[in-house]
Write a protein that holds these residues in place. Sequence first.
Motif, PDB file in Angstrom:
ATOM      1  N   LEU A  33       6.333 -11.590   3.607  1.00  0.00           N
ATOM      2  CA  LEU A  33       5.209 -12.032   4.434  1.00  0.00           C
ATOM      3  C   LEU A  33       5.648 -13.074   5.446  1.00  0.00           C
ATOM      4  O   LEU A  33       5.217 -13.049   6.610  1.00  0.00           O
TER       5      LEU A  33
ATOM      6  N   GLY B 254      -6.640 -11.964   1.784  1.00  0.00           N
ATOM      7  CA  GLY B 254      -5.299 -11.418   1.956  1.00  0.00           C
ATOM      8  C   GLY B 254      -4.992 -10.153   1.194  1.00  0.00           C
ATOM      9  O   GLY B 254      -5.713  -9.164   1.296  1.00  0.00           O
TER      10      GLY B 254
ATOM     11  N   ALA C  57      -1.655 -12.931  -2.516  1.00  0.00           N
ATOM     12  CA  ALA C  57      -1.137 -13.733  -1.403  1.00  0.00           C
ATOM     13  C   ALA C  57      -2.240 -13.926  -0.375  1.00  0.00           C
ATOM     14  O   ALA C  57      -2.883 -12.951   0.049  1.00  0.00           O
TER      15      ALA C  57
ATOM     16  N   ILE D  79       1.005 -19.691   3.593  1.00  0.00           N
ATOM     17  CA  ILE D  79       0.770 -18.540   2.729  1.00  0.00           C
ATOM     18  C   ILE D  79       0.606 -19.077   1.318  1.00  0.00           C
ATOM     19  O   ILE D  79       1.518 -19.713   0.791  1.00  0.00           O
TER      20      ILE D  79
ATOM     21  N   PRO E  21      -2.507 -15.283   3.265  1.00  0.00           N
ATOM     22  CA  PRO E  21      -1.928 -15.816   4.501  1.00  0.00           C
ATOM     23  C   PRO E  21      -3.013 -16.503   5.345  1.00  0.00           C
ATOM     24  O   PRO E  21      -4.031 -15.887   5.684  1.00  0.00           O
TER      25      PRO E  21
END
Length: 235
Positions: free
Chosen positions: A229, A181, A93, A46, A95
């Motif tokens: 997350l 993301g 973010a 991430i 991922p």
Amino acid sequence: MTTEAVSVSSSNAPVVRWLGRADYAATEAAMRAFTDARTADTADEIWICEHPPVFTQGVAGRAEHVLAAGDIPVVQTNRGGQVTYHGPGQVVAYPLIDLQRLGIFVREYVFRLESAVLRVLQDYGVTGHRVSGAPGIYVKLDDPFGHAALSGPVDPADQFRGLGKISALGIKVSRHFSYHGVAFNVAMDLEPFRRINPCGYEGLQTIDLGKIGVFTTWDDAAARLAQRLQSQLSR
């Protein structure tokens, strides 16, 4: 691109890498390269960062939704969705997840991304909401701390009445590997959002934590989102 990894509590949790203030185009190129090169044995990651001001267009993006970009660049991307804005004071973010290994499909993946944001908002005492057919997380502008669910039925022509969007999603999945993301608004200059139809919706208001009375740091919000997350995307 330099990154800093953080230790994780489980070998099955994605590794979090802190990119700091990162150029958008360079970050997207790095995500693509990571995804193209990864195999079934590549660990999930991430990436957490903050971008200088930029508008990004998804593959479905229409030029008319960029009303007046001005001095902010517009970058075409291969993620889903329409136009959005990234800038200082927003946690982004990315991922990079093997969905097949995690045992989920795209719809469940989107649900988990949204769930992570909802839990961060709960940490701050804010109630977030989903809106059917409009990925992302929203808050009630007149009562962001209230616990009542959205009342229905919702008029499709006015589905965002009384709501502000605090988190946007835009993803890409290639060979069951995810990238792009989620963006979470913490303490931003929201004016650039008025230069576009956010996510393709005319008149959609955007909001951040600061504007609803939650005063926190980017670092704190980023750490909370990374942790949530990791929890949502661990095997």
